[in-house]
Design an enzyme around this catalytic site. Structure first.
Site, short mmCIF file in Angstrom:
data_model
loop_
_atom_site.label_atom_id
_atom_site.label_comp_id
_atom_site.label_asym_id
_atom_site.label_seq_id
_atom_site.Cartn_x
_atom_site.Cartn_y
_atom_site.Cartn_z
N GLU A 1 -10.73 8.82 13.58
CA GLU A 1 -10.95 7.86 12.48
C GLU A 1 -10.80 6.44 12.99
OE1 GLU A 1 -8.61 6.19 8.61
OE2 GLU A 1 -8.48 8.36 8.95
N GLN B 1 -4.44 -3.52 12.53
CA GLN B 1 -5.84 -3.39 12.15
C GLN B 1 -6.37 -4.71 11.61
OE1 GLN B 1 -5.44 -0.10 9.36
NE2 GLN B 1 -5.41 -1.46 7.60
N ARG C 1 5.16 2.03 10.32
CA ARG C 1 5.14 3.24 9.50
C ARG C 1 6.11 4.26 10.11
NH1 ARG C 1 -1.41 3.76 8.22
NH2 ARG C 1 -1.62 1.70 7.24
N ASP D 1 -14.20 7.29 4.99
CA ASP D 1 -13.71 7.01 6.34
C ASP D 1 -14.86 7.01 7.34
OD1 ASP D 1 -11.12 6.93 5.43
OD2 ASP D 1 -10.57 8.93 6.16
N ASP E 1 0.86 -1.18 0.00
CA ASP E 1 0.00 0.00 0.00
C ASP E 1 0.90 1.23 0.00
OD1 ASP E 1 -1.75 2.05 0.46
OD2 ASP E 1 -2.61 1.22 2.29
N SER F 1 -10.87 3.16 7.36
CA SER F 1 -10.83 3.64 5.98
C SER F 1 -11.24 2.47 5.10
CB SER F 1 -9.42 4.11 5.63
OG SER F 1 -9.33 4.46 4.26
#
Length: 345
Positions: free
Chosen positions: A259, A126, A111, A246, A57, A262
């Site tokens: 959030e 997630q 990340r 979202d 991604d 997504s």
């Protein structure tokens, strides 16, 4: 440190032992509900993929993946995943999943370019899910139905958490509100995208913002999205409404929007080529994943990611994601959190 939110008079309603038990309760209950709602079966997922296949991604296209050389493969480069947005679609084809069914998995990512604050960590976990759809389901009404099913699972999980720990009080509204990013811009023309999210979530409590990635009438996207997984077709760019978005909620502990997920209907061959052209990335059409899609070897699908630590943070009323997951944080942030009674794992 400048982005650290400092809630006033914060007190954790659960001690560390209860918190760990609550995390287990929420994760087990929610994933079973998600699986039942969307008819998903669990599969095993990779932590890393080979570089150069187009499987990782790209997020907003600027984040650097953690990369390493594989000694036993002649030094071939592998990348720790940012998410499994495209890998899942490949897996649907490999497993031969039929329309109306899908898969979900535990996605773990690193990340390194994340700006650390109450919601953002170097470590991302997630539930990544993906389901096969028919051509007739590539429409906004179907997307909304799936969003409502996911939100229903979140509400049931909140109820369980509050029943288990009576000191927690439910705060999520019974219904989720839908609004397109362009309508949100017209509603709050003088605000930034983040300020618009805060304003709409404060009003409705739970919101699904539609159409994220394509340019709006002000010439800017509501938020970034890669060109090769969600269909974020833009009204401003090509007269299309967009089939992604979202799930956001208003989070009283931090007094801001938050959030949780997504998601979106994925690109078909036509949308992929259109969005690559808009981004000036036509050369990516030659990558392995993109060739599989363009040659018709991948099914039409809908999918997304739902933050595990984020959902636990919200349902256990925590002020920092570091109260839920073990990660690393700047010493200055640890010290500031300690002063506020926020115990980072």
């Amino acid at each position: 440190m400048s982005k650290l939110i400092r809630p006033t008079d914060y007190v954790s309603l659960l001690d560390m032992g209860q918190t760990e038990q609550g995390i287990k309760l929420i994760k087990e209950f929610f994933q079973q509900n998600l699986s039942t709602e969307l008819r998903l079966r669990r599969v095993t997922a990779p932590l890393f993929v080979l570089q150069g296949l187009g499987l990782n991604d790209d997020l907003n296209g600027v984040e650097r993946p953690v990369t390493f050389a594989v000694k036993d493969m002649g030094g071939a480069k592998a990348e720790v995943v940012h998410s499994l947005a495209k890998w899942k679609r490949m897996s649907l084809a490999e497993y031969g999943v039929k329309a109306g069914y899908g898969i979900y998995t535990d996605m773990n990512a690193i990340r390194t370019d994340e700006e650390l604050d109450n919601l953002h960590s170097l470590y991302v976990d997630q539930w990544d899910w993906e389901a096969v759809i028919t051509p007739g389901q590539r429409q906004l009404a179907f997307l909304k139905d799936v969003v409502q099913r996911i939100y229903a699972a979140i509400l049931r999980t909140e109820y369980l958490a509050c029943e288990t720990y009576p000191q927690l009080k439910p705060f999520l509204p019974e219904q989720i509100h839908f609004i397109h990013a362009e309508e949100l811009l017209r509603r709050y023309p003088d605000m930034t995208a983040k300020e618009r999210e805060d304003a709409i979530c404060r009003e409705f409590g739970a919101v699904f913002v539609i159409g994220i990635g394509g340019k709006l009438s002000n010439g800017e996207p509501h938020d970034g999205r890669a060109a090769d997984y969600d269909d974020w077709s833009s009204v401003a760019e090509d007269g299309r409404q967009g089939l992604n978005g979202d799930i956001l909620i208003w989070y009283p502990v931090l007094q801001r929007s938050f959030e949780l997920s997504s998601m979106g209907i994925r690109v078909d061959a036509e949308a992929l080529l259109r969005q690559l052209r808009i981004r000036g990335q036509e050369d990516r059409a030659n990558l392995f994943f993109h060739q599989q899609l363009l040659s018709g070897r991948l099914p039409l699908s809908i999918g997304g990611g739902i933050g595990q630590s984020r959902l636990c943070m919200v349902l256990l009323h925590k002020a920092h994601i570091g109260e839920i997951q073990a990660s690393i944080w700047p010493e200055a942030m640890r010290g500031e959190c300690s002063k506020m009674g926020i115990r980072l794992i």
